[in-house]
Structure formats: structure tokens, C-alpha cells
Design an enzyme around this catalytic site. Structure first.
Site, mmCIF file in Angstrom:
data_model
loop_
_atom_site.group_PDB
_atom_site.id
_atom_site.type_symbol
_atom_site.label_atom_id
_atom_site.label_comp_id
_atom_site.label_asym_id
_atom_site.label_seq_id
_atom_site.Cartn_x
_atom_site.Cartn_y
_atom_site.Cartn_z
ATOM 1 N N LEU A 13 0.836 -1.202 0.000
ATOM 2 C CA LEU A 13 0.000 0.000 0.000
ATOM 3 C C LEU A 13 0.877 1.262 0.000
ATOM 4 O O LEU A 13 0.710 2.145 -0.835
ATOM 5 C CB LEU A 13 -0.901 -0.015 1.250
ATOM 6 C CG LEU A 13 -1.941 1.090 1.389
ATOM 7 C CD1 LEU A 13 -3.024 0.941 0.330
ATOM 8 C CD2 LEU A 13 -2.599 1.057 2.785
ATOM 9 N N GLY A 26 5.266 8.922 -1.507
ATOM 10 C CA GLY A 26 4.399 10.101 -1.336
ATOM 11 C C GLY A 26 3.055 9.773 -0.701
ATOM 12 O O GLY A 26 2.193 10.647 -0.587
ATOM 13 N N GLY A 50 1.802 7.800 2.573
ATOM 14 C CA GLY A 50 1.901 7.019 3.804
ATOM 15 C C GLY A 50 0.546 7.045 4.489
ATOM 16 O O GLY A 50 -0.357 6.270 4.148
ATOM 17 N N ILE A 95 7.627 -2.473 2.354
ATOM 18 C CA ILE A 95 6.657 -3.564 2.252
ATOM 19 C C ILE A 95 7.213 -4.819 2.936
ATOM 20 O O ILE A 95 8.181 -5.428 2.455
ATOM 21 C CB ILE A 95 6.283 -3.843 0.773
ATOM 22 C CG1 ILE A 95 5.849 -2.538 0.078
ATOM 23 C CG2 ILE A 95 5.203 -4.915 0.687
ATOM 24 C CD1 ILE A 95 4.717 -1.781 0.759
ATOM 25 N N THR A 96 6.582 -5.179 4.049
ATOM 26 C CA THR A 96 7.012 -6.345 4.839
ATOM 27 C C THR A 96 6.772 -7.628 4.035
ATOM 28 O O THR A 96 5.736 -7.767 3.383
ATOM 29 C CB THR A 96 6.214 -6.407 6.165
ATOM 30 O OG1 THR A 96 6.341 -5.147 6.816
ATOM 31 C CG2 THR A 96 6.716 -7.516 7.077
ATOM 32 N N LEU A 135 16.669 -2.072 34.156
ATOM 33 C CA LEU A 135 17.762 -3.030 33.982
ATOM 34 C C LEU A 135 19.128 -2.355 33.963
ATOM 35 O O LEU A 135 20.158 -3.027 33.874
ATOM 36 C CB LEU A 135 17.556 -3.869 32.716
ATOM 37 C CG LEU A 135 16.783 -5.161 33.020
ATOM 38 C CD1 LEU A 135 15.289 -4.967 32.853
ATOM 39 C CD2 LEU A 135 17.251 -6.300 32.159
ATOM 40 N N GLY A 136 19.117 -1.033 34.031
ATOM 41 C CA GLY A 136 20.394 -0.316 34.061
ATOM 42 C C GLY A 136 21.214 -0.593 32.818
ATOM 43 O O GLY A 136 20.656 -0.744 31.721
ATOM 44 N N GLU A 175 0.429 0.288 10.142
ATOM 45 C CA GLU A 175 -1.023 0.014 10.199
ATOM 46 C C GLU A 175 -1.770 1.229 10.779
ATOM 47 O O GLU A 175 -2.693 1.094 11.586
ATOM 48 C CB GLU A 175 -1.297 -1.249 11.002
ATOM 49 C CG GLU A 175 -0.418 -2.388 10.515
ATOM 50 C CD GLU A 175 -1.144 -3.672 10.224
ATOM 51 O OE1 GLU A 175 -2.384 -3.694 10.312
ATOM 52 O OE2 GLU A 175 -0.451 -4.644 9.889
ATOM 53 N N THR A 207 -0.433 5.335 11.813
ATOM 54 C CA THR A 207 0.355 5.854 12.932
ATOM 55 C C THR A 207 -0.608 6.161 14.089
ATOM 56 O O THR A 207 -1.828 6.292 13.892
ATOM 57 C CB THR A 207 1.092 7.165 12.561
ATOM 58 O OG1 THR A 207 0.103 8.188 12.388
ATOM 59 C CG2 THR A 207 1.921 7.016 11.299
HETATM 60 C C1 LIG Z 1 8.386 -1.815 10.294
HETATM 61 C C2 LIG Z 1 7.437 -1.299 9.244
HETATM 62 C C3 LIG Z 1 6.735 -2.193 8.445
HETATM 63 C C4 LIG Z 1 5.858 -1.728 7.445
HETATM 64 N N1 LIG Z 1 5.189 -2.640 6.649
HETATM 65 C C5 LIG Z 1 4.361 -2.180 5.670
HETATM 66 C C6 LIG Z 1 3.692 -3.111 4.784
HETATM 67 O O1 LIG Z 1 3.835 -4.329 4.906
HETATM 68 N N2 LIG Z 1 2.896 -2.605 3.800
HETATM 69 C C7 LIG Z 1 2.706 -1.265 3.629
HETATM 70 O O2 LIG Z 1 1.975 -0.895 2.719
HETATM 71 N N3 LIG Z 1 3.335 -0.359 4.451
HETATM 72 C C8 LIG Z 1 4.143 -0.783 5.455
HETATM 73 N N4 LIG Z 1 4.792 0.114 6.277
HETATM 74 C C9 LIG Z 1 4.616 1.547 6.058
HETATM 75 C C10 LIG Z 1 3.696 2.201 7.107
HETATM 76 O O3 LIG Z 1 2.389 1.719 6.959
HETATM 77 C C11 LIG Z 1 3.806 3.727 6.947
HETATM 78 O O4 LIG Z 1 5.115 4.075 7.343
HETATM 79 C C12 LIG Z 1 2.760 4.455 7.784
HETATM 80 O O5 LIG Z 1 1.478 4.302 7.218
HETATM 81 C C13 LIG Z 1 3.036 5.959 7.927
HETATM 82 O O6 LIG Z 1 3.368 6.545 6.726
HETATM 83 P P1 LIG Z 1 4.691 7.437 6.625
HETATM 84 O O7 LIG Z 1 5.782 6.669 7.274
HETATM 85 O O8 LIG Z 1 4.875 7.834 5.219
HETATM 86 O O9 LIG Z 1 4.416 8.679 7.549
HETATM 87 P P2 LIG Z 1 3.615 10.023 7.145
HETATM 88 O O10 LIG Z 1 2.242 9.682 6.714
HETATM 89 O O11 LIG Z 1 4.454 10.847 6.253
HETATM 90 O O12 LIG Z 1 3.511 10.732 8.566
HETATM 91 C C14 LIG Z 1 4.622 11.426 9.160
HETATM 92 C C15 LIG Z 1 4.143 11.964 10.512
HETATM 93 O O13 LIG Z 1 3.047 12.867 10.323
HETATM 94 C C16 LIG Z 1 1.916 12.427 11.040
HETATM 95 N N5 LIG Z 1 0.697 12.719 10.287
HETATM 96 C C17 LIG Z 1 0.453 12.460 8.972
HETATM 97 N N6 LIG Z 1 -0.785 12.851 8.640
HETATM 98 C C18 LIG Z 1 -1.340 13.371 9.772
HETATM 99 C C19 LIG Z 1 -2.604 13.943 10.081
HETATM 100 N N7 LIG Z 1 -3.589 14.046 9.178
HETATM 101 N N8 LIG Z 1 -2.822 14.357 11.349
HETATM 102 C C20 LIG Z 1 -1.861 14.243 12.306
HETATM 103 N N9 LIG Z 1 -0.650 13.702 12.063
HETATM 104 C C21 LIG Z 1 -0.391 13.281 10.823
HETATM 105 C C22 LIG Z 1 2.124 10.925 11.216
HETATM 106 O O14 LIG Z 1 1.394 10.421 12.323
HETATM 107 C C23 LIG Z 1 3.617 10.841 11.413
HETATM 108 O O15 LIG Z 1 3.934 11.114 12.743
HETATM 109 C C24 LIG Z 1 5.669 -0.326 7.280
HETATM 110 C C25 LIG Z 1 6.375 0.567 8.104
HETATM 111 C C26 LIG Z 1 7.253 0.104 9.071
HETATM 112 C C27 LIG Z 1 7.995 1.100 9.925
#
Ligand SMILES: Cc1cc2nc3c(=O)[nH]c(=O)nc-3n(C[C@H](O)[C@H](O)[C@H](O)COP(=O)(O)OP(=O)(O)OC[C@H]3O[C@@H](n4cnc5c(N)ncnc54)[C@H](O)[C@@H]3O)c2cc1C
Length: 408
Positions: free
Chosen positions: A141, A145, A147, A173-174, A364-365, A389, A391
Site C-alpha cells: 500500500l 508520497g 503514507g 513492504i514487509t 535493567l540499568g 497500520e 500511525t
Molecule cells: C516496520 C514497518 C513495516 C511496514 N510494513 C508495511 C507493509 O507491509 N505494507 C505497507 O503498505 N506499508 C508498510 N509500512 C509503512 C507504514 O504503513 C507507513 O510508514 C505508515 O502508514 C506511515 O506513513 P509514513 O511513514 O509515510 O508517515 P507520514 O504519513 O508521512 O507521517 C509522518 C508523521 O506525520 C503524522 N501525520 C500524517 N498525517 C497526519 C494527520 N492528518 N494528522 C496528524 N498527524 C499526521 C504521522 O502520524 C507521522 O507522525 C511499514 C512501516 C514500518 C515502519
């Protein structure tokens, strides 16, 4: 019993009704705990250092019925409800977030999504092999650009006769580098004219299932060292002229956003339960240390300030477990507030586990600060659960909007 050693919805032991359900929940959790303590926990640190999850552990989860837990028995599943399956996520999460993360993606985001939205032919084609682990699933997903703002997806799918041609990229993508089946979300109205007020046309997203390997589909290194979940496989996807037959479209054209969100409802429960597992693991480590470590002629656990930290950890972990179970029951009964409860469970459980990991490292120091210690790994891993899934900011938005409702 369904497959070898697999526990089915009736408990497989002659119990009926509520008794059977309680017996089933207990036996599934016990089986998961045994697996996690004996086959996962002793190796989790080494997998983290090697940055690899052995394929054998996936096969083993298939044998134990975990990969198929919530799928119906008709498709090779175990037929467990959400509340029962939570026990699996929690016990595995207590031992290793990379293994639990694998499960939440493979089973929660991919298999359950195919079960919810696939045609009978699609389910028969893909679910049995996902249930055993013969095939591994990934969920594509996120893009550079797009997230939190899923509607900003730039990957496109253009129809060409009986196939779709997909172009674009995905990131983080995991399971992508080891997957045999990829769920990919793309924009199917890339040429739509902008709205009257000048804003771009509303994105029409559609979901596709890609069988791998497939020409035009390349999993590439992420290019960064992840803070946590180091044994997980995370990759970027390059999609160039990828042809997907129309019979591998999941759901209707334009239903992709809804499908993506419904998959996340399943996955988020797994994340929330995994966070409860992290919280419990950190509490276990902190209590054991507090009982053993002596300073100033006493066990550090005899200092009230240390007891206060342990008490807070305990209260928060138990509260999180209760909320996660409540959200799972809401999912099982189709309660109208399931999305809000699931968001609350994911938000509270992951923040509580983060606080527990933070306290455990302090208690645990210098031991908790060293690489290779269990609490150090949990401290790194929990950050991922707060991000993926949705933030935790986004979960606050979901809860807040649902409470306030739409104006007018
Ligand atoms: C370990 C790991 C595994 C993952 N696995 C997958 C996977 O299998 N498939 C997949 O598709 N993706 C995966 N992801 C991606 C993950 O789903 C995205 O990183 C996540 O959805 C957030 O998008 P972003 O990192 O681009 O942050 P952004 O959306 O750019 O957000 C940056 C910051 O702004 C905040 N923010 C953004 N919009 C708003 C708003 N409207 N109001 C308030 N705050 C806001 C966010 O909370 C965050 O703190 C994975 C990520 C990680 C770290």
C-alpha cells in the site's frame, strides 16, 4: 482436529457452546505460548542480528494452524474467531516482533483480506497455500508520497483488454522479498479530469493480487537499516509494465480504498495484541531483575520507586489486554463501533508497551542498554508498532472523528 495437530472451532475435544469456546481459546493460547517460548524466544535475538527469519519458522506456524487461524475451515483454515486468535499474536509478540509482524501481514492483511473480498475461485486458488505457508503474502500500500494519506497513491493500473498494466513503486513492504503473492493497490483513474475547484480528481483505487515471480515486479533493498523488526523482510517494490489478469483483481474497480482499510482492521488487532505481548515481556524481565539485583544491601525491587514503576507497567499491560480483547469481541460480533475500538486498542496497547519498554530499559540499568538484551530489542521494535497500520496520530484522528461525527 483438522490437519495434523490442528485445533478447530469445536475445540476438537467434545466440549460444546461457551465451554467449548473457552477450552478452544485456552488450548490455542497454550499451543502458541509453547511454540513462542521454545521455538521462537531462544532464537529471536540471533534472527534479529542475522536480519533474517528462517523459512522453517513460517512452515512451522503453518503446521500449528497459526497462519490459517482466522480463515474458515473450508479454505484450509482453523476457523478461530478474533478473540481466540489474539492469543497467538500476543504470545508470539511476547517473544519476537519480527515473527509476529510476519503473521499480522501474511494472515491479517493478506489472507483475511482475500477471504473477505475474494471470489470463490480466488479463495480456492490462493487461500489453501497461504494457510500452510507454502505461499507467503505481502501487502503493498505505502509509497514514498503516500503514507498516512493513502488517497495520494501514485501507482497506476491501466486496463488493456483482459489485463491491467501496473506502473509505480511501493516502499517499506514487509515480506516483499520473500513473497509469492502480493496484494497491490493502484490508481485506476489516473487520467481523470481535476475537480471543478481545481483540486485533483478523487483517487479511484483498485486492489490486485500478483502471483510471483512476475515480469515487471521487482523487490529492491530498502536502502536503510531499520531500527527494529530487523529479522523481518522489508523491501521497496518497482512495478514497471507489470501485467495482472483481470481475474486477479480483488473486489470491484474503485473499491480499493475500502478493501485496504478493511484489511487494516484485521492487521491492527494483531498489532495491538503483539504490543500486549511486548508489554508483558518487558514486565517479566523487569520483575525478574528487580527480584535479583541488589544495591544498597537490598533487592532493587524492595525500593518503592521501583515497585511503583512495576505497578504502572502491570496496570497498563492488563488494561491494554482487556481493551484489545474487547475490540476483538466487537469484531467477532460485528459491533458498530468496531473500527473505533480497534483504533483505541492499537493506540493504547502500543503506547503502553512503549512506556513498558522504556521503564524496563531503565530498571535493567546498563544491562538493558546493551545490544542483544531482550528489552533492548523490544525497545527498538515497539517503535514500528506505533507507526505501521496507521500511525498513532491517525488512530487518534479516527477515534476523535468518530466521537464528534460529521458537522450537520
Ligand atoms: C516496520 C514497518 C513495516 C511496514 N510494513 C508495511 C507493509 O507491509 N505494507 C505497507 O503498505 N506499508 C508498510 N509500512 C509503512 C507504514 O504503513 C507507513 O510508514 C505508515 O502508514 C506511515 O506513513 P509514513 O511513514 O509515510 O508517515 P507520514 O504519513 O508521512 O507521517 C509522518 C508523521 O506525520 C503524522 N501525520 C500524517 N498525517 C497526519 C494527520 N492528518 N494528522 C496528524 N498527524 C499526521 C504521522 O502520524 C507521522 O507522525 C511499514 C512501516 C514500518 C515502519
Amino acid at each position: 482436529m483438522a490437519r495434523d495437530g490442528q485445533i478447530t472451532r469445536d475445540g476438537g475435544d467434545g466440549h460444546h457452546g461457551a465451554d467449548a469456546r473457552a477450552a478452544l481459546m485456552g488450548s490455542v493460547r497454550e499451543r502458541a505460548r509453547h511454540f513462542a517460548q521454545h521455538e521462537v524466544a531462544p532464537h529471536a535475538g540471533a534472527w534479529d542480528r542475522a536480519e533474517e527469519l528462517p523459512r522453517a519458522i513460517v512452515t512451522r506456524m503453518g503446521e500449528l494452524g497459526f497462519l490459517a487461524g482466522p480463515l474458515p475451515t473450508t479454505h484450509g483454515g482453523s476457523g478461530w474467531d478474533n478473540e481466540t486468535f489474539l492469543g497467538v499474536y500476543e504470545e508470539i509478540g511476547r517473544a519476537c516482533s519480527s515473527t509476529r509482524g510476519f503473521l499480522a501481514v501474511h494472515t491479517g492483511l493478506v489472507s483475511q483480506c482475500l477471504e473477505d473480498h475474494g471470489t470463490d475461485a480466488q479463495k480456492a486458488r490462493w487461500l489453501p497455500s497461504l494457510a500452510t505457508g507454502e505461499r507467503i503474502g505481502c501487502y503493498g500500500l505505502t509509497e514514498e508520497g503516500a503514507g498516512s494519506d493513502v488517497a495520494a497513491i501514485a501507482t497506476t493500473a491501466r486496463r488493456d483488454g483482459d489485463t491491467w498494466v501496473v506502473d509505480g513503486s511501493k516502499t517499506w513492504i514487509t515480506n516483499a522479498g520473500v513473497a509469492d503473492l502480493a496484494l497491490v493497490f493502484a490508481r485506476t483513474n489516473p487520467d481523470a479530469t481535476p475537480r471543478d475547484d481545481g483540486r485533483p480528481a478523487r483517487a479511484e483505487l483498485t486492489a490486485f493480487v500478483v502471483e510471483l515471480p512476475s515480469p515487471g515486479f521487482t523487490a529492491e533493498p530498502l536502502g536503510v537499516e531499520p531500527l527494529g523488526h530487523r529479522a523481518s523482510d522489508h523491501a521497496k517494490l518497482r512495478l514497471e509494465g507489470l501485467r495482472v489478469p483481470d481475474d486477479q483483481r480483488l473486489g470491484e474497480v474503485g473499491q480499493g480504498f475500502k478493501i485496504a482499510m478493511s484489511a487494516l482492521d484485521h492487521g491492527r488487532l494483531g498489532v495491538a495484541a503483539g504490543a500486549v505481548g511486548i508489554g508483558r515481556a518487558c514486565l517479566d524481565e523487569a520483575v525478574a531483575h528487580a527480584r535479583e539485583r541488589r544495591q544498597f544491601g537490598k533487592r532493587i525491587g524492595d525500593f518503592q520507586m521501583v515497585q511503583a514503576d512495576l505497578a504502572d507497567m502491570y496496570a497498563e499491560v492488563e488494561a491494554a489486554a482487556a481493551l484489545v480483547a474487547r475490540a476483538a469481541r466487537a469484531a467477532d460480533t460485528g459491533a458498530p463501533d468496531v473500527t473505533r475500538l480497534t483504533s483505541a486498542a492499537k493506540l493504547f496497547a502500543t503506547e503502553a508497551a512503549q512506556r513498558a519498554a522504556d521503564k524496563a530499559v531503565l530498571l535493567l540499568g546498563n544491562r538493558g542498554y546493551g545490544s542483544g538484551h531482550t528489552v533492548e530489542r523490544h525497545y527498538r521494535d515497539i517503535q514500528g508498532l506505533r507507526i505501521y497500520e496507521g500511525t498513532n496520530h491517525i488512530h487518534r484522528l479516527i477515534i476523535g472523528r468518530s466521537l464528534v461525527g460529521k458537522d450537520g
